[in-house]
Design an enzyme around this catalytic site. Structure first.
Site, mmCIF file in Angstrom:
data_model
loop_
_atom_site.group_PDB
_atom_site.id
_atom_site.type_symbol
_atom_site.label_atom_id
_atom_site.label_comp_id
_atom_site.label_asym_id
_atom_site.label_seq_id
_atom_site.Cartn_x
_atom_site.Cartn_y
_atom_site.Cartn_z
ATOM 1 N N LYS A 114 12.269 49.595 -97.407
ATOM 2 C CA LYS A 114 10.870 50.546 -97.192
ATOM 3 C C LYS A 114 9.907 50.000 -96.353
ATOM 4 O O LYS A 114 9.200 50.783 -95.758
ATOM 5 C CB LYS A 114 10.326 49.909 -98.670
ATOM 6 C CG LYS A 114 10.967 50.283 -99.884
ATOM 7 C CD LYS A 114 10.232 50.931 -100.987
ATOM 8 C CE LYS A 114 10.901 51.696 -101.636
ATOM 9 N NZ LYS A 114 10.614 51.985 -102.999
ATOM 10 N N LYS A 196 20.635 56.420 -103.471
ATOM 11 C CA LYS A 196 19.940 56.316 -104.722
ATOM 12 C C LYS A 196 19.284 57.405 -105.270
ATOM 13 O O LYS A 196 18.336 57.633 -104.043
ATOM 14 C CB LYS A 196 19.888 55.026 -105.306
ATOM 15 C CG LYS A 196 18.192 54.681 -105.208
ATOM 16 C CD LYS A 196 17.584 53.405 -105.860
ATOM 17 C CE LYS A 196 16.260 53.180 -105.545
ATOM 18 N NZ LYS A 196 15.574 52.438 -106.337
ATOM 19 N N LYS A 199 12.556 58.338 -106.573
ATOM 20 C CA LYS A 199 11.160 59.166 -106.738
ATOM 21 C C LYS A 199 10.385 58.856 -105.617
ATOM 22 O O LYS A 199 9.670 59.648 -105.192
ATOM 23 C CB LYS A 199 10.573 58.945 -108.201
ATOM 24 C CG LYS A 199 9.991 57.437 -108.146
ATOM 25 C CD LYS A 199 8.967 57.529 -109.425
ATOM 26 C CE LYS A 199 9.402 56.348 -110.173
ATOM 27 N NZ LYS A 199 9.122 55.126 -109.900
#
Ligand code: AMP
Ligand code: TRP
Length: 331
Positions: A114, A196, A199
């Site tokens: 991230k 993966k 969302k």
């Protein structure tokens, strides 16, 4: 009281990955483990660790709560609540920061991924994210934490922090155990099956959102990436695309991989994908119907209020004990 606890971030609409890896799993656990209390929350404090849209977040908090109920969780032994409404999460998060090391946080793969995506600086809260998650769990002395594969590393850190705190200040926290689903702990992106399904990533086509139109869902399954061999055979390394679809099929029907391979022995990808599209559409269709009944109901607010009260009672007691142990009380 024996507790099973888990949370989902309201950063965007939950995906089929969340449904299979988390929501559906909670429902079967709730049926299996009847002598446990289930504490399930909307992890909204976690959703602001990266830049977000304020109005969207407000909507998503409610949506995620409604989706928990729409997936079939029974309210009998359930406390469903919104994390930010129980202030003790943030308080314990701060206390746990004082016993966490930069080095162990730097090793977290979710942080590394991230952090790379941040265009204008890395928020310190993103770095501290796993500490808040540890607080979420330790606050309730949860024994088991059902999560998808991607959260295992955070659970390991949580266990280390619990043990470290207990060693330093005396027995305070239960050291929790992770519960990962047998099938579908990691559902992959339909267009890039090495990543993966997520969302918060920018991959509309590869990601099935639980609240999008059923037609779109079917289209996404039918146009998912598969190899050119056209044989329905599970092999994560050689055939990641079809293996991911087999995993989804298995998670939704309960059939084993071998049973699925046998069923489609003489079929091509087209037929298999069509069948899978129908299976997913059917299950998500039912979920959406229930969701629409719940989302604007007063019942949802009542359940969240009750959940908050039950969570608060435990959390307040625990935080007092923690403050006391570390010496944060007037002498
Ligand atoms: P998050 O969306 O990151 O808040 O995740 C909520 C829960 O869903 C966690 O237990 C995750 O491990 C699980 N989860 C998220 N994405 C996936 C996926 N692609 N496959 C399986 N489980 C997932
Ligand atoms: N970090 C989890 C995720 O991204 C969500 C979460 C926050 C959570 N706190 C938790 C899950 C506590 C289990 C227990 O998926």
């Amino acid at each position: 009281m024996k507790i099973i606890l888990s949370g989902i971030k309201p950063s965007g609409i939950p995906t089929l990955g969340n449904y299979i890896g988390a929501l559906k799993n909670f429902v079967s656990l709730q049926e299996e483990m009847k002598d446990f209390e289930f504490f399930v929350f909307v992890a909204d404090l976690h959703a602001i660790t990266v830049p977000h849209d304020v109005e969207e977040l407000r909507q998503n908090i409610r949506s995620v709560a409604a989706l928990y109920l729409a997936s079939g969780l029974s309210v009998d032994n359930l406390s469903l609540f919104v994390q930010s409404e129980v202030h003790e999460h943030a308080e314990l998060g701060y206390i746990l920061q004082t016993i966490s090391y930069m080095g162990e946080l730097e090793r977290m793969t979710q942080y590394k991924d991230k952090a790379k995506q941040q265009k204008s600086g890395i928020p310190a809260a993103l770095f501290n994210y796993p500490i808040l998650m540890a607080a979420d769990i330790l606050l309730y002395d949860a024994q088991y934490v059902p999560v998808g594969e991607d959260q295992k590393q955070h659970l390991e850190l949580t266990r280390n922090l619990a043990e470290r705190f207990n060693n330093r200040y005396g027995e305070t926290f239960v050291v929790p155990e992770v519960l990962v689903t047998k099938t579908g702990a990691k559902i992959m992106d339909l267009q890039d099956p090495l990543k993966k399904m997520d969302k918060s990533a920018n991959n509309e086509k590869g990601c099935i959102f639980l609240l999008e139109p059923i037609d779109t869902i079917k289209k996404k399954i039918k146009s998912s990436i598969t190899d050119s061999e056209s044989k329905i055979k599970y092999s994560k390394s050689r055939k990641p695309g079809i293996s991911n679809l087999i995993t989804i099929y298995s998670a939704l029907t309960g059939l084993t991989y071998t049973a699925i391979e046998k069923k489609y022995e003489n079929a091509g990808y087209g037929l298999f994908k069509n069948d899978l599209a129908d299976i997913v559409a059917n299950e998500i269709g039912i979920l959406q119907e229930k969701y629409h009944k719940i989302i604007n109901s007063k019942m949802l607010d009542d359940i969240l209020d009750m959940g908050k009260a039950k969570a608060q009672a435990i959390a307040q007691k625990k935080i007092r004990e923690v403050y006391n142990k570390v010496g944060l009380t007037r002498g």
